[in-house]
Write a protein that holds these residues in place. Structure first.
Motif, mmCIF file in Angstrom:
data_model
loop_
_atom_site.group_PDB
_atom_site.id
_atom_site.type_symbol
_atom_site.label_atom_id
_atom_site.label_comp_id
_atom_site.label_asym_id
_atom_site.label_seq_id
_atom_site.Cartn_x
_atom_site.Cartn_y
_atom_site.Cartn_z
ATOM 1 N N GLY A 1 0.739 -1.175 0.043
ATOM 2 C CA GLY A 1 0.041 0.104 -0.156
ATOM 3 C C GLY A 1 0.828 1.220 -0.171
ATOM 4 O O GLY A 1 0.404 2.263 -0.687
ATOM 5 N N GLU A 2 2.041 1.203 0.717
ATOM 6 C CA GLU A 2 2.656 2.432 0.888
ATOM 7 C C GLU A 2 3.338 2.939 -0.319
ATOM 8 O O GLU A 2 3.754 3.972 -0.442
ATOM 9 N N TYR A 3 3.897 1.977 -1.068
ATOM 10 C CA TYR A 3 4.596 2.157 -2.397
ATOM 11 C C TYR A 3 3.859 2.632 -3.383
ATOM 12 O O TYR A 3 3.073 1.895 -4.374
ATOM 13 N N TYR A 4 3.558 3.872 -3.628
ATOM 14 C CA TYR A 4 2.863 4.466 -4.461
ATOM 15 C C TYR A 4 3.143 4.532 -5.888
ATOM 16 O O TYR A 4 2.259 4.620 -6.715
ATOM 17 N N PRO A 5 4.574 4.488 -6.131
ATOM 18 C CA PRO A 5 5.241 4.773 -7.525
ATOM 19 C C PRO A 5 4.645 3.858 -8.756
ATOM 20 O O PRO A 5 4.229 4.346 -9.698
ATOM 21 N N THR A 6 4.357 2.763 -8.425
ATOM 22 C CA THR A 6 4.073 1.666 -9.446
ATOM 23 C C THR A 6 2.674 2.070 -9.980
ATOM 24 O O THR A 6 2.277 2.050 -11.136
ATOM 25 N N LEU B 1 7.181 9.657 1.805
ATOM 26 C CA LEU B 1 8.405 8.948 1.031
ATOM 27 C C LEU B 1 9.090 7.890 2.040
ATOM 28 O O LEU B 1 9.332 6.861 1.464
ATOM 29 N N GLU B 2 9.235 8.279 3.170
ATOM 30 C CA GLU B 2 9.895 7.378 4.211
ATOM 31 C C GLU B 2 8.915 5.896 4.329
ATOM 32 O O GLU B 2 9.627 4.873 4.294
ATOM 33 N N SER B 3 7.826 6.380 4.462
ATOM 34 C CA SER B 3 6.566 5.082 4.330
ATOM 35 C C SER B 3 6.711 4.355 3.345
ATOM 36 O O SER B 3 6.680 3.067 3.293
ATOM 37 N N ALA B 4 6.952 4.674 2.132
ATOM 38 C CA ALA B 4 7.123 3.957 0.874
ATOM 39 C C ALA B 4 8.353 3.162 0.840
ATOM 40 O O ALA B 4 8.105 2.226 0.040
ATOM 41 N N TYR B 5 9.235 3.723 1.732
ATOM 42 C CA TYR B 5 10.560 2.876 1.513
ATOM 43 C C TYR B 5 10.875 2.018 2.892
ATOM 44 O O TYR B 5 11.901 1.738 3.315
ATOM 45 N N ASP B 6 9.777 1.999 3.646
ATOM 46 C CA ASP B 6 9.748 1.282 4.889
ATOM 47 C C ASP B 6 8.284 1.094 5.421
ATOM 48 O O ASP B 6 7.901 1.441 6.317
ATOM 49 N N ASP B 7 7.669 0.045 4.672
ATOM 50 C CA ASP B 7 6.146 -0.314 4.535
ATOM 51 C C ASP B 7 5.980 -1.148 5.827
ATOM 52 O O ASP B 7 6.815 -1.818 6.360
ATOM 53 N N THR C 1 10.019 -3.899 2.288
ATOM 54 C CA THR C 1 11.186 -3.308 1.936
ATOM 55 C C THR C 1 12.527 -3.636 2.804
ATOM 56 O O THR C 1 13.487 -3.782 2.518
ATOM 57 N N ALA C 2 11.977 -3.702 4.126
ATOM 58 C CA ALA C 2 13.199 -3.985 5.034
ATOM 59 C C ALA C 2 13.631 -5.513 4.726
ATOM 60 O O ALA C 2 15.058 -5.680 4.608
ATOM 61 N N ALA C 3 12.990 -6.559 4.233
ATOM 62 C CA ALA C 3 13.543 -7.875 3.901
ATOM 63 C C ALA C 3 14.039 -7.561 2.595
ATOM 64 O O ALA C 3 15.098 -8.463 2.321
ATOM 65 N N PHE C 4 13.815 -6.869 1.751
ATOM 66 C CA PHE C 4 14.460 -6.483 0.380
ATOM 67 C C PHE C 4 15.783 -5.869 0.630
ATOM 68 O O PHE C 4 16.844 -6.416 -0.044
ATOM 69 N N ASN C 5 15.888 -5.115 1.484
ATOM 70 C CA ASN C 5 17.127 -4.424 2.031
ATOM 71 C C ASN C 5 18.109 -5.516 2.628
ATOM 72 O O ASN C 5 19.405 -5.745 2.363
#
Ligand code: AVI
Length: 302
Positions: free
Chosen positions: A57-62, A178-184, A189-193
């Motif tokens: 939900g938080e990652y709006y760009p796509t 922005l910070e929520s989009a990269y820390d859902d 995103t944490a798992a991705f990092n």
């Protein structure tokens, strides 16, 4: 699938280790502050996690970019005109071929930071480059300009044709969004990092204790970018490829930049890379932009 040169893109040593990965990780951990290029996120698991990110939900760009592409098809068709060859991403080639059986698809696997030789089948066509997702934002401006220039060369700007570029560029907005989009909240995103550490341990014989690191996404307002870091939550020592590294609590490994743009900085970046913006579209919430640009004719510059 072929490479543009016919040579395998990944160079491995006798143990099968990707040499460029090892070089970047050892150099990145050896420097201060520590930093590893974001391209190494994308092993199989990283690619899978990135797909999931595009759905949280938080990652709006796509969603915002898809809205623009879906609603502005008529505008694109009018401005772009018929008969242009399209430069497809490898992953989407098969899906596109299946969805549009009448559309010839010629996938090319190549390092897009350099000039790529396109298939003969599209040699004579004027070209349209398509670079969605605001991937351009993952590069520092100097590298982004290099890439835009190499796209110009790939698409044939110096051979009399007039290539076009359709490019997605994410917009500066409230830092909390922005910070929520990269820390859902779900932690995708944490798992991705964190998966980068797993990859280093698996592929480079690393002993990095994952439980000594936490994901962090911070907005850097001076440089207009989200930065992702892996923060050491305690003093830690580990080995990678036989080399020893230490980190103090609070020290970070900088793993990604995601630059965000204003209409003016987006234009300026394109111009610096040899592209003249023609048109710009945004989604209904003004979160994301898609720009159409034409290769700037050398004679236009004083
Ligand atoms: C691929 N790239 C445009 C994504 C971005 O938004 O910068 C990568 C990403 N990193 C964390 N979430 C998404």
């Amino acid at each position: 699938m072929t490479t543009d040169t016919g040579i395998a893109l990944v160079e491995r040593d006798e143990k099968g280790v990707d040499k460029a990965f090892r070089k970047d990780v050892l150099a990145g951990l050896g420097q201060a502050p520590k930093a590893i290029p974001a391209r190494w996120f994308y092993d199989e698991e990283g690619s899978r996690l990135f797909e999931r990110i595009t759905q949280v939900g938080e990652y709006y760009p796509t969603r915002a970019e898809t809205e623009i592409l879906g609603s502005r098809g008529g505008d694109f068709a009018e401005l772009i005109g018929p008969g242009r060859g399209v430069d497809f991403l490898r992953e989407s080639a098969a899906a596109l071929g299946a969805k549009f059986p009448g559309l010839p698809v010629h996938p090319v696997e190549a390092d897009f930071m350099r000039r790529v030789s396109l298939p003969d089948a599209v040699a004579a066509l004027p070209k349209l480059g398509f670079f969605p997702g605001s991937t351009i934002g993952n590069m520092v401006p100097r590298t982004a300009v290099d890439l835009l220039r190499s796209m110009r060369a790939t698409l044939g700007a110096d051979e009399g044709a007039s290539p076009l570029l359709l490019i997605g560029m994410d917009l500066v907005k409230d830092s909390g969004v922005l910070e929520s989009a990269y820390d859902d909240a779900e932690g995708v995103t944490a798992a991705f990092n964190m998966n980068l550490l797993t990859r280093i341990n698996r592929e480079l014989g690393g002993t990095i204790p994952a439980d000594a690191f936490a994901h962090e996404a911070r907005w850097n307002d001076d440089l207009a970018r989200i930065e992702m870091h892996l923060v050491a939550t305690r003093d830690v020592a580990f080995e990678v490829s036989g080399e020893r590294f230490t980190m103090q609590r609070g020290e970070t490994i900088h793993t990604e930049n995601s630059h965000k743009f204003t209409p003016r900085t987006a234009s300026l970046l394109l111009l610096a890379g040899g592209w003249t913006p023609l048109e710009r579209w945004t989604d209904a919430k003004d979160q994301f932009s898609v720009l159409l640009a034409r290769a700037t004719d050398q004679r236009e510059a004083p």
